[in-house]
Design a protein around this motif. Sequence first.
Motif, mmCIF file in Angstrom:
data_model
loop_
_atom_site.group_PDB
_atom_site.id
_atom_site.type_symbol
_atom_site.label_atom_id
_atom_site.label_comp_id
_atom_site.label_asym_id
_atom_site.label_seq_id
_atom_site.Cartn_x
_atom_site.Cartn_y
_atom_site.Cartn_z
ATOM 1 N N PHE A 1 110.904 -49.709 58.885
ATOM 2 C CA PHE A 1 110.667 -49.770 60.151
ATOM 3 C C PHE A 1 110.843 -51.083 60.247
ATOM 4 O O PHE A 1 111.424 -51.499 61.525
ATOM 5 C CB PHE A 1 109.040 -49.374 60.813
ATOM 6 N N ALA A 2 110.680 -52.247 59.311
ATOM 7 C CA ALA A 2 111.097 -53.517 59.722
ATOM 8 C C ALA A 2 112.495 -53.995 59.709
ATOM 9 O O ALA A 2 112.980 -54.658 60.473
ATOM 10 C CB ALA A 2 110.389 -54.364 58.235
ATOM 11 N N ILE B 1 114.606 -51.675 60.719
ATOM 12 C CA ILE B 1 115.034 -51.110 62.010
ATOM 13 C C ILE B 1 114.765 -52.178 63.267
ATOM 14 O O ILE B 1 115.501 -52.507 64.093
ATOM 15 C CB ILE B 1 114.532 -49.752 62.459
ATOM 16 N N GLY B 2 113.578 -52.861 63.049
ATOM 17 C CA GLY B 2 113.319 -53.827 64.212
ATOM 18 C C GLY B 2 114.045 -55.079 64.374
ATOM 19 O O GLY B 2 114.004 -55.902 65.190
ATOM 20 N N ARG B 3 114.489 -55.377 63.001
ATOM 21 C CA ARG B 3 115.545 -56.613 62.915
ATOM 22 C C ARG B 3 116.970 -56.169 63.208
ATOM 23 O O ARG B 3 117.652 -57.136 63.352
ATOM 24 C CB ARG B 3 115.476 -57.002 61.670
ATOM 25 N N GLU C 1 120.399 -55.688 65.006
ATOM 26 C CA GLU C 1 121.002 -56.495 66.011
ATOM 27 C C GLU C 1 122.442 -55.773 66.699
ATOM 28 O O GLU C 1 122.685 -55.759 67.887
ATOM 29 C CB GLU C 1 121.547 -57.836 65.560
ATOM 30 N N ARG D 1 106.384 -42.234 65.442
ATOM 31 C CA ARG D 1 106.670 -43.887 65.157
ATOM 32 C C ARG D 1 108.284 -44.240 64.825
ATOM 33 O O ARG D 1 108.945 -45.085 65.316
ATOM 34 C CB ARG D 1 106.072 -44.123 63.647
ATOM 35 N N ASP E 1 109.726 -43.945 68.355
ATOM 36 C CA ASP E 1 109.556 -45.260 69.306
ATOM 37 C C ASP E 1 110.408 -46.388 68.707
ATOM 38 O O ASP E 1 110.898 -46.956 69.399
ATOM 39 C CB ASP E 1 108.096 -45.429 69.318
ATOM 40 N N ALA E 2 110.455 -46.388 67.364
ATOM 41 C CA ALA E 2 111.306 -47.613 66.653
ATOM 42 C C ALA E 2 112.716 -47.536 66.925
ATOM 43 O O ALA E 2 113.241 -48.547 67.650
ATOM 44 C CB ALA E 2 111.210 -47.816 65.217
ATOM 45 N N GLU F 1 112.971 -48.194 70.843
ATOM 46 C CA GLU F 1 112.972 -49.784 71.007
ATOM 47 C C GLU F 1 114.186 -50.534 70.945
ATOM 48 O O GLU F 1 114.662 -51.334 71.674
ATOM 49 C CB GLU F 1 111.712 -50.345 70.256
ATOM 50 N N ARG F 2 114.868 -50.224 69.856
ATOM 51 C CA ARG F 2 116.169 -50.726 69.596
ATOM 52 C C ARG F 2 117.245 -50.323 70.312
ATOM 53 O O ARG F 2 118.130 -51.212 70.944
ATOM 54 C CB ARG F 2 116.514 -50.424 68.265
ATOM 55 N N ALA G 1 116.966 -52.472 73.705
ATOM 56 C CA ALA G 1 117.516 -53.776 73.276
ATOM 57 C C ALA G 1 118.898 -53.702 73.241
ATOM 58 O O ALA G 1 119.690 -55.032 73.022
ATOM 59 C CB ALA G 1 116.998 -54.058 72.053
#
Length: 473
Positions: free
Chosen positions: A132-133, A135-137, A139, A157, A160-161, A164-165, A168
Motif C-alpha cells: 500500500f505504501a 501504491i501510494g507513491r 506517479e 483497502r 480504495d488505494a 485514490e491513485r 490522481a
Amino acid sequence: MIASLVAITALCLHVAGVFAATHAVMHTRTAQGAFAWVLGLVLLPYVTLVPYLFLGASHFGGYVDLHRQRQARFFMLHEEALHRGRLGLLAHAAPVRDARYDAVGRMLQTAMHGGNALFLHVDGEAAFAAMFAAIGRAERYVLVQFFIIHDDVLGRRLRDALLERAAAGVEVCLLYDSIGSHALDDGYVDRLRAGGVLVRRFATRRWRNRFQLNFRNHRKVLVVDGIRGFVGGLNAGDEYLGKKPPLAPWRDTHMEIEGPAVADLQRVFAEDWYWVTGQRPPSSPPPERCGRAATMIVATGPADRQESCSLFFTQAIQAATKRVWITTPYFVPDQAVFGALRLAVFRGVDVRILMPCRPDHRTVFMASTLYAHEATLAGIRMFRYRQGFLHQKVMLVDDDTAVVGSMNLDNRSFRLNFEIAALNVDEAFAASVEAMLEDDFANSDEVNPNDYRRLSYLRRVALHVARLFDPIL
C-alpha cells in the motif's frame, strides 16, 4: 417406456464416456492422469463426465501462440543484449550468469539480472503495508494481479488505494482470476471501473471459462512505475491477514524487488494483460542498479513447451550441495521432484519440507500426509507448522539462493496453473530467509515414520485413496 428411456440414456452416457476417454488419452499431460480418467469415463461415465468437463481440458490455443511468440522475441532481445554486453556498449544490461540455474533460464528463455535490492516481508500485515505504501507513491502506473480478491476489509483497502491513485491521474491496471475470485461482487468491480481503474478477469478460454477449473492464473504480482515489484504467496483477502478462523493465524511470505528484475515482472503481467485485453499495459525501463542481488523471474504455466514448474524445482534441488529447505501448503510432488529430493539426501544435503498441520483442502491434506510418510522413509525431514495455517511458498538452497513465489509442490502448480516466483542469489537475502525459516521450524513438529503406523487401517486406506486423485489435486 421409462425403462427404455433409462436404457437409451445410459447408452448415450457410455458412448459419450468413450469419446471423452479417447480425448483424455490424447491430451492428458501424464500417463497416470490419462489412465485415471479413462477408467472412470468408460466404467462410470455417470459420475465422471461432468467433472471431466471442468477438469479434463489440458490445452488451449490462442494463449499458447501468444506466449511462444513473446518468448521468441525475448530470446532475440536477450541475445542482442548479451552481444552488446560483450562489446562493452551495454555492459550494465547484460544478464548475470550462474551455471547452477542456466538450464532454467534457457528453458524459460529468461535471464538472471544483477543489481537488485531485495526486501523480505513476513506475513500479511508487513507485506500489505509495504504494498500500500508503494501504491501510494505511484506517479505513472500501477499493475496489480491477484489470484483471489475478496470484497472484505482488506479487499476494500486495496480498492480504495487503487481508486485514490487513479483519481490522481495514475494509470491503474488490475487483473484477477475469474475462478479464484468467483465470489467477487460485481459492485466491487463496477466501482473500480467508475473510478478509472482498468479491471479485467483472466481467462484462457473466453467462451467456456466458467466450465474450466484448469489453467488458473495463480500469480500474485504488483509493479509500481517500473521501479518496484512485489511477488509471493499472498492474495487480497482478510484470511491472508489471519482474520478468519479456523485457519488463523495465517503464515505467508512476500518479497519486494527494486532493480532490473522488475522489468521481467512487468513482462509477465503484460503477457497476461494482452491476452485478456488485446492491449499492452504501461511500462518503463527499470533502474539499472539498486543493490547487489541477482534475480531471475521464473514464470511457468501450461502454455510452456516443457513442464517448466516441475523442472524448475528439480533443477534447483539438484543444484544444492548443502541444504534444501522448502515450505509448501500442499506436498504432492511428482516423480521428478520427489526423486530429486531423495537423491539430494544421498548426496548428504539437508533436505527439509515444512507443511501445515491444519487442512484447508482435506483431500490434498490426506495425500500430503502419505507423501510425508514416504519422504521420512527416504531420509527427508518433514515438519508440520503448528502456529496456524502455513501458506508460504519458499525455497532455500545452500547459503545464497532463496526462492519466493506462488508455486506449490502439487500437480496444479506443476502442470495446470500459471505461476511465478523470484529466484534470488544473494547471501544477505538468503540469510534473512534462513532466519525466518529457523523460526518456522522452531514452531513446528517433526513428522515421525511411526505416525503413519499409529493410524487405523481404515485411515491408512483413506490416505491411499486420496493419493489416487493426484492428477487433479
